[in-house]
Structure formats: C-alpha cells, structure tokens
Design a protein around this motif. Structure first.
Motif, PDB file in Angstrom:
ATOM      1  N   GLY A  11      26.884  38.107  25.882  1.00 53.21           N
ATOM      2  CA  GLY A  11      28.299  38.465  26.015  1.00 53.21           C
ATOM      3  C   GLY A  11      28.874  38.141  27.384  1.00 53.21           C
ATOM      4  O   GLY A  11      28.206  37.585  28.257  1.00 53.21           O
ATOM      5  N   LEU A  12      30.142  38.513  27.564  1.00 54.76           N
ATOM      6  CA  LEU A  12      30.842  38.306  28.838  1.00 54.76           C
ATOM      7  C   LEU A  12      30.468  39.443  29.783  1.00 54.76           C
ATOM      8  O   LEU A  12      30.962  40.562  29.665  1.00 54.76           O
ATOM      9  CB  LEU A  12      32.359  38.282  28.615  1.00 54.76           C
ATOM     10  CG  LEU A  12      32.919  37.096  27.831  1.00 54.76           C
ATOM     11  CD1 LEU A  12      34.409  37.284  27.569  1.00 54.76           C
ATOM     12  CD2 LEU A  12      32.693  35.788  28.591  1.00 54.76           C
ATOM     13  N   VAL A  13      29.592  39.144  30.730  1.00 54.36           N
ATOM     14  CA  VAL A  13      29.076  40.171  31.638  1.00 54.36           C
ATOM     15  C   VAL A  13      29.585  39.901  33.050  1.00 54.36           C
ATOM     16  O   VAL A  13      29.374  38.823  33.607  1.00 54.36           O
ATOM     17  CB  VAL A  13      27.533  40.186  31.639  1.00 54.36           C
ATOM     18  CG1 VAL A  13      27.014  41.246  32.619  1.00 54.36           C
ATOM     19  CG2 VAL A  13      27.000  40.457  30.242  1.00 54.36           C
ATOM     20  N   ASP A  14      30.266  40.884  33.614  1.00 50.70           N
ATOM     21  CA  ASP A  14      30.687  40.854  35.009  1.00 50.70           C
ATOM     22  C   ASP A  14      29.702  41.727  35.775  1.00 50.70           C
ATOM     23  O   ASP A  14      29.828  42.949  35.807  1.00 50.70           O
ATOM     24  CB  ASP A  14      32.117  41.385  35.157  1.00 50.70           C
ATOM     25  CG  ASP A  14      32.659  41.250  36.581  1.00 50.70           C
ATOM     26  OD1 ASP A  14      31.839  41.188  37.516  1.00 50.70           O
ATOM     27  OD2 ASP A  14      33.888  41.225  36.755  1.00 50.70           O
ATOM     28  N   SER A  15      28.688  41.101  36.379  1.00 55.24           N
ATOM     29  CA  SER A  15      27.627  41.875  37.022  1.00 55.24           C
ATOM     30  C   SER A  15      28.119  42.602  38.274  1.00 55.24           C
ATOM     31  O   SER A  15      27.548  43.614  38.662  1.00 55.24           O
ATOM     32  CB  SER A  15      26.448  40.964  37.378  1.00 55.24           C
ATOM     33  OG  SER A  15      26.845  39.927  38.250  1.00 55.24           O
ATOM     34  N   LYS A  16      29.166  42.097  38.918  1.00 53.96           N
ATOM     35  CA  LYS A  16      29.700  42.761  40.108  1.00 53.96           C
ATOM     36  C   LYS A  16      30.413  44.062  39.744  1.00 53.96           C
ATOM     37  O   LYS A  16      30.272  45.072  40.423  1.00 53.96           O
ATOM     38  CB  LYS A  16      30.650  41.821  40.851  1.00 53.96           C
ATOM     39  CG  LYS A  16      29.956  40.608  41.453  1.00 53.96           C
ATOM     40  CD  LYS A  16      30.943  39.691  42.153  1.00 53.96           C
ATOM     41  CE  LYS A  16      30.241  38.471  42.728  1.00 53.96           C
ATOM     42  NZ  LYS A  16      31.211  37.534  43.374  1.00 53.96           N
ATOM     43  N   ARG A  17      31.171  44.033  38.666  1.00 55.63           N
ATOM     44  CA  ARG A  17      31.858  45.239  38.204  1.00 55.63           C
ATOM     45  C   ARG A  17      30.961  46.112  37.335  1.00 55.63           C
ATOM     46  O   ARG A  17      31.270  47.273  37.082  1.00 55.63           O
ATOM     47  CB  ARG A  17      33.118  44.868  37.417  1.00 55.63           C
ATOM     48  CG  ARG A  17      34.235  44.280  38.261  1.00 55.63           C
ATOM     49  CD  ARG A  17      35.457  43.971  37.404  1.00 55.63           C
ATOM     50  NE  ARG A  17      36.573  43.496  38.205  1.00 55.63           N
ATOM     51  CZ  ARG A  17      37.492  44.277  38.757  1.00 55.63           C
ATOM     52  NH1 ARG A  17      37.422  45.584  38.587  1.00 55.63           N
ATOM     53  NH2 ARG A  17      38.472  43.765  39.466  1.00 55.63           N
ATOM     54  N   GLY A  18      29.868  45.521  36.859  1.00 55.94           N
ATOM     55  CA  GLY A  18      28.949  46.278  36.015  1.00 55.94           C
ATOM     56  C   GLY A  18      29.474  46.507  34.611  1.00 55.94           C
ATOM     57  O   GLY A  18      29.249  47.566  34.024  1.00 55.94           O
ATOM     58  N   GLU A  19      30.142  45.475  34.049  1.00 53.27           N
ATOM     59  CA  GLU A  19      30.736  45.622  32.730  1.00 53.27           C
ATOM     60  C   GLU A  19      30.320  44.483  31.804  1.00 53.27           C
ATOM     61  O   GLU A  19      30.106  43.352  32.248  1.00 53.27           O
ATOM     62  CB  GLU A  19      32.272  45.636  32.818  1.00 53.27           C
ATOM     63  CG  GLU A  19      32.870  46.811  33.571  1.00 53.27           C
ATOM     64  CD  GLU A  19      32.889  48.096  32.750  1.00 53.27           C
ATOM     65  OE1 GLU A  19      32.223  48.157  31.709  1.00 53.27           O
ATOM     66  OE2 GLU A  19      33.590  49.031  33.159  1.00 53.27           O
ATOM     67  N   GLU A  30      22.287  26.573  43.873  1.00 51.61           N
ATOM     68  CA  GLU A  30      22.723  27.958  43.698  1.00 51.61           C
ATOM     69  C   GLU A  30      23.219  28.198  42.284  1.00 51.61           C
ATOM     70  O   GLU A  30      23.848  27.333  41.686  1.00 51.61           O
ATOM     71  CB  GLU A  30      23.848  28.304  44.690  1.00 51.61           C
ATOM     72  CG  GLU A  30      23.462  28.188  46.162  1.00 51.61           C
ATOM     73  CD  GLU A  30      22.442  29.229  46.583  1.00 51.61           C
ATOM     74  OE1 GLU A  30      22.407  30.299  45.949  1.00 51.61           O
ATOM     75  OE2 GLU A  30      21.687  28.975  47.534  1.00 51.61           O
ATOM     76  N   LEU A  31      22.941  29.390  41.756  1.00 50.07           N
ATOM     77  CA  LEU A  31      23.459  29.781  40.446  1.00 50.07           C
ATOM     78  C   LEU A  31      24.946  30.076  40.582  1.00 50.07           C
ATOM     79  O   LEU A  31      25.353  30.879  41.423  1.00 50.07           O
ATOM     80  CB  LEU A  31      22.724  31.018  39.932  1.00 50.07           C
ATOM     81  CG  LEU A  31      23.164  31.553  38.558  1.00 50.07           C
ATOM     82  CD1 LEU A  31      22.829  30.559  37.456  1.00 50.07           C
ATOM     83  CD2 LEU A  31      22.498  32.900  38.273  1.00 50.07           C
ATOM     84  N   ARG A  32      25.764  29.439  39.763  1.00 46.82           N
ATOM     85  CA  ARG A  32      27.219  29.599  39.852  1.00 46.82           C
ATOM     86  C   ARG A  32      27.713  30.521  38.734  1.00 46.82           C
ATOM     87  O   ARG A  32      27.506  30.253  37.557  1.00 46.82           O
ATOM     88  CB  ARG A  32      27.916  28.231  39.739  1.00 46.82           C
ATOM     89  CG  ARG A  32      27.467  27.223  40.798  1.00 46.82           C
ATOM     90  CD  ARG A  32      27.734  27.710  42.207  1.00 46.82           C
ATOM     91  NE  ARG A  32      27.376  26.699  43.203  1.00 46.82           N
ATOM     92  CZ  ARG A  32      27.427  26.881  44.509  1.00 46.82           C
ATOM     93  NH1 ARG A  32      27.813  28.051  44.989  1.00 46.82           N
ATOM     94  NH2 ARG A  32      27.088  25.918  45.342  1.00 46.82           N
ATOM     95  N   GLY A  33      28.374  31.590  39.127  1.00 44.81           N
ATOM     96  CA  GLY A  33      28.833  32.575  38.156  1.00 44.81           C
ATOM     97  C   GLY A  33      30.313  32.487  37.830  1.00 44.81           C
ATOM     98  O   GLY A  33      30.742  32.925  36.773  1.00 44.81           O
ATOM     99  N   GLY A  34      31.105  31.932  38.749  1.00 43.51           N
ATOM    100  CA  GLY A  34      32.547  31.919  38.539  1.00 43.51           C
ATOM    101  C   GLY A  34      33.192  33.184  39.073  1.00 43.51           C
ATOM    102  O   GLY A  34      32.518  34.105  39.546  1.00 43.51           O
ATOM    103  N   THR A  35      34.509  33.283  38.969  1.00 46.61           N
ATOM    104  CA  THR A  35      35.271  34.389  39.541  1.00 46.61           C
ATOM    105  C   THR A  35      34.808  35.748  39.037  1.00 46.61           C
ATOM    106  O   THR A  35      34.645  36.686  39.808  1.00 46.61           O
ATOM    107  CB  THR A  35      36.775  34.215  39.226  1.00 46.61           C
ATOM    108  OG1 THR A  35      37.222  32.988  39.798  1.00 46.61           O
ATOM    109  CG2 THR A  35      37.580  35.369  39.802  1.00 46.61           C
ATOM    110  N   ALA A  36      34.603  35.870  37.726  1.00 47.04           N
ATOM    111  CA  ALA A  36      34.198  37.153  37.152  1.00 47.04           C
ATOM    112  C   ALA A  36      32.790  37.110  36.569  1.00 47.04           C
ATOM    113  O   ALA A  36      32.372  38.034  35.879  1.00 47.04           O
ATOM    114  CB  ALA A  36      35.203  37.580  36.079  1.00 47.04           C
ATOM    115  N   GLY A  37      32.064  36.017  36.821  1.00 49.87           N
ATOM    116  CA  GLY A  37      30.715  35.903  36.285  1.00 49.87           C
ATOM    117  C   GLY A  37      30.662  35.335  34.880  1.00 49.87           C
ATOM    118  O   GLY A  37      29.626  35.388  34.226  1.00 49.87           O
TER     119      GLY A  37
END
Length: 369
Positions: free
Chosen positions: A108-116, A185-192
């Motif tokens: 799924g769409l995971v934003d690891s920085k926000r934890g969602e 480097e692993l690239r995640g994008g703005t929201a991962g």
C-alpha cells in the motif's frame, strides 16, 4: 574513546579488526556483539502475515511463522498482530528488554515519516498515526515501510544491488511495486509513495482497479491478474492441469499453482504467464526510459516463474525501449529468497534505532528535540 570503552565494558561491542591506513596508524574497527539486540520483523501481505525475530547480526532467534490475516477485511488487525507477536516472543524466549524495536513491511501507500498507511490498516484516530497506535499497543518503537522498499533495502545491503548505484527492484507479488535506488540511495519521494508502477494505466478502458482507475498495469500483470486468468480458464473448460483444482479451491488460486503447472509443461499456464510477462515488460520499458538503470532485479512470488515471464518480458522491452538505453540495463531474478522483506525491515529498524540513540547522545541534540 570514553564512549567506546563504556560500550566495550558493557559488552555491547567487540573489536573486529583494523581498517586501512590513510597515512597514520591503522584505525581499530568495532562491531556490535551478536545477540545483544533483537528486532521483531513482521511482513504483512494481503492475505497472510509472516513474522520472526532476528538479532543485530541478522541471525534468526526463531523460524519464520506464517499466520492467516486478511488486512483488507480484518476488523482489528492491530490487536491481532499484537496477539501473534506476543506468542512468538514467548516462544522465542528472549528478554523483552533486549527487543529494541518492531519493523513492519506492508503493501500500500506507506508514508514512513508520518507513520501512516493510506491503503491498508488506515488509522481512524485523528490524534494518533498508525505507527503511534502500534507503539502504544506494543510498548516498543515501531517502524513501518512499504513492502517493495523493504525489499529494495535488502537488495542494497545483502543482494544483487550491493556496490551498484542505479538499480530498479521490481516486486511482483499480488500487486506490483518498484523500489528505486538512484546514485546509491533509496528514493522515496515527497511522501514515500515513489514506485507505484502498478497503478500506471496501461490498457485503454481496461478492468477497474481497486485504486479507482481503469486498465492499471496491476490489473493485467500481477499475481491477482494471473489468478483471475487461471480461474477464467478453468471455468471456460480450458485443457489444462489447472482443471484439477476443485470448485472450493478456485477462489483461492495462488501464483505458485500456475507456475507449478507451467513447470509440468501445461501450455495454458505457460501462455498466461507469457501474457503477464509481456505486459510487465511494456511497463518496465517505461521505467528503463525514465531512469536508465544498470540493473533491474525481479522479486516476489511471480519472479519464481523465471523464464516463463522473463523471456516475454525481455521481448517486450526490446519492442518498446530505445536500443541505446535498454542495452545498459540487465535483468536478474533476486537471489535473496522468501525472506528478503524481513531482512530489509530488520535492517531499517536497526539503522533507525541506532541513529536515534546517536542523536540523543550527541551534545546539543537533546535541546533541539
């Protein structure tokens, strides 16, 4: 040196040799003591969950356990995960104080920085993120990440992407995801959310995808699409070994069933795998044009089909990709096996945990926090 001495005295690190000299005395090298710290690694899939415990040397404290958990329909997946994990920790017999964190790989769409996660296990509490909810439940630090990015982390640290700078890691499972490693480097994008190749529309007026669009690559070239084609073939009376599947098992067809039939020479199974591979190849051609990678690594359940998918995939790439660009990119099947995401999520937890500890121990950092 005082810090190193304290860690040695505590038994947290050990001397592991000497580094190369750049003009002076050779530096001493230190490594974490094996079995000092532990990570609970959880790999969430759509229809099942795998979990185990590894130490800081990536040694398994207990074999990987598989639990049946449908994250799309389970009413309280967090409590279910906690119950499963508690039983696993008890069975492993490790000291809970030495368990430094929990890593969860999930689709799924995971934003690891926000934890969602915005696709599965969506937090309904506006005051707490999914990560905070998990941390409250487990009473331990929790780190969540998209499954394909965990796979890419594992490939970069342990697999075919080691010492390479520009690599695409294609996870072909029930869905399709892309891990992007650029400039090492692993690239995640703005929201991962980078790498959602499965939801790029490929077929005009195609099948409705669960994301809301029609004709996404995932609707024609994923494990779900393969299972759907196998089911349609059985119901239409195709001459195939797949006809041995009972009526009660038709709705539970998994990719390995089709792959097994292909390996036995079943022509229908070979044909639908080739169809999936060709459509996947068209999608990968776009990726090659955009990123100009040196290597594309294939992982996941579908990658086990090997030549039944890779040959039509390469043919499609030859058709849709510029010669000068495609000749720079090689395609290889991952060598890490079924535990790649588990290794990746464990690496993520260890790196994040020690980064946090170093930051807290650095003068002036506590005040900033």
């Amino acid at each position: 040196m005082n810090f190193v001495s304290a860690l040695l005295e505590e038994g947290a690190i050990m001397k592991s040799g000497q580094g190369q000299s750049i003009g002076g005395r050779k530096p001493d090298l230190y490594a974490l003591m094996p079995g000092k710290y532990f990570v609970l690694a959880i790999e969430l899939e759509r229809y099942q969950t795998r979990m185990t415990i590894l130490d800081n040397s990536y040694r398994y404290s207990i074999p990987v356990k598989t639990f049946h958990l449908n994250i799309a329909t389970e009413a309280d997946p967090v409590s279910q995960l906690h119950n499963m994990a508690s039983a696993l920790i008890s069975e492993a017999g490790i000291d809970k104080e030495s368990l430094i964190g929990i890593g969860i790989s999930m689709p799924g769409l995971v934003d690891s920085k926000r934890g969602e996660n915005y696709t599965f296990i969506i937090s309904t509490n506006q005051l707490r993120s999914l990560q905070q909810e998990l941390e409250d439940t487990f009473s331990k630090p929790v780190f969540i990440q998209n499954d394909v990015k965990c796979y890419a982390i594992a490939e970069k640290r342990f697999g075919l992407a080691r010492e390479k700078r520009d690599v695409m890691v294609l996870l072909m499972d029930w869905g399709i995801g892309l891990g992007i490693i650029m400039d090492g480097e692993l690239r995640g994008g703005t929201a991962g959310f980078s790498g959602e190749i499965g939801h790029i529309p490929l077929i005009d007026d195609g099948i409705l995808c669960y994301c809301g669009k029609r004709g996404c690559l995932e609707t024609v070239a994923s494990g779900v699409a393969l299972a759907k084609m196998a089911k349609e073939g059985i119901l239409s009376g195709q001459d195939s070994l797949l006809n041995r599947i009972s009526n009660s098992e038709i709705d539970k067809i998994e990719p390995h069933v089709v792959i097994d039939a292909a390996n036995l020479g079943d022509q229908y199974a070979i044909n639908i795998l080739a169809d999936v591979g060709a459509k996947m190849g068209k999608g990968i051609a776009t990726v090659i044009q955009l990123f100009n990678p040196e290597l594309i690594i294939l992982g996941g359940k579908m990658a086990k089909a090997r030549q039944y998918i890779t040959i039509p995939m390469q043919q499609a790439i030859n058709t849709y990709c510029m010669t000068q660009i495609r000749e720079k990119a090689s395609i290889q099947v991952s060598e890490l096996g079924t535990d790649a995401s588990i290794l990746g999520v464990t690496s993520m937890v260890l790196e994040n945990y020690f980064d946090q500890q170093i930051e807290m121990a650095t003068p002036g950092k506590q005040k900033k926090k």
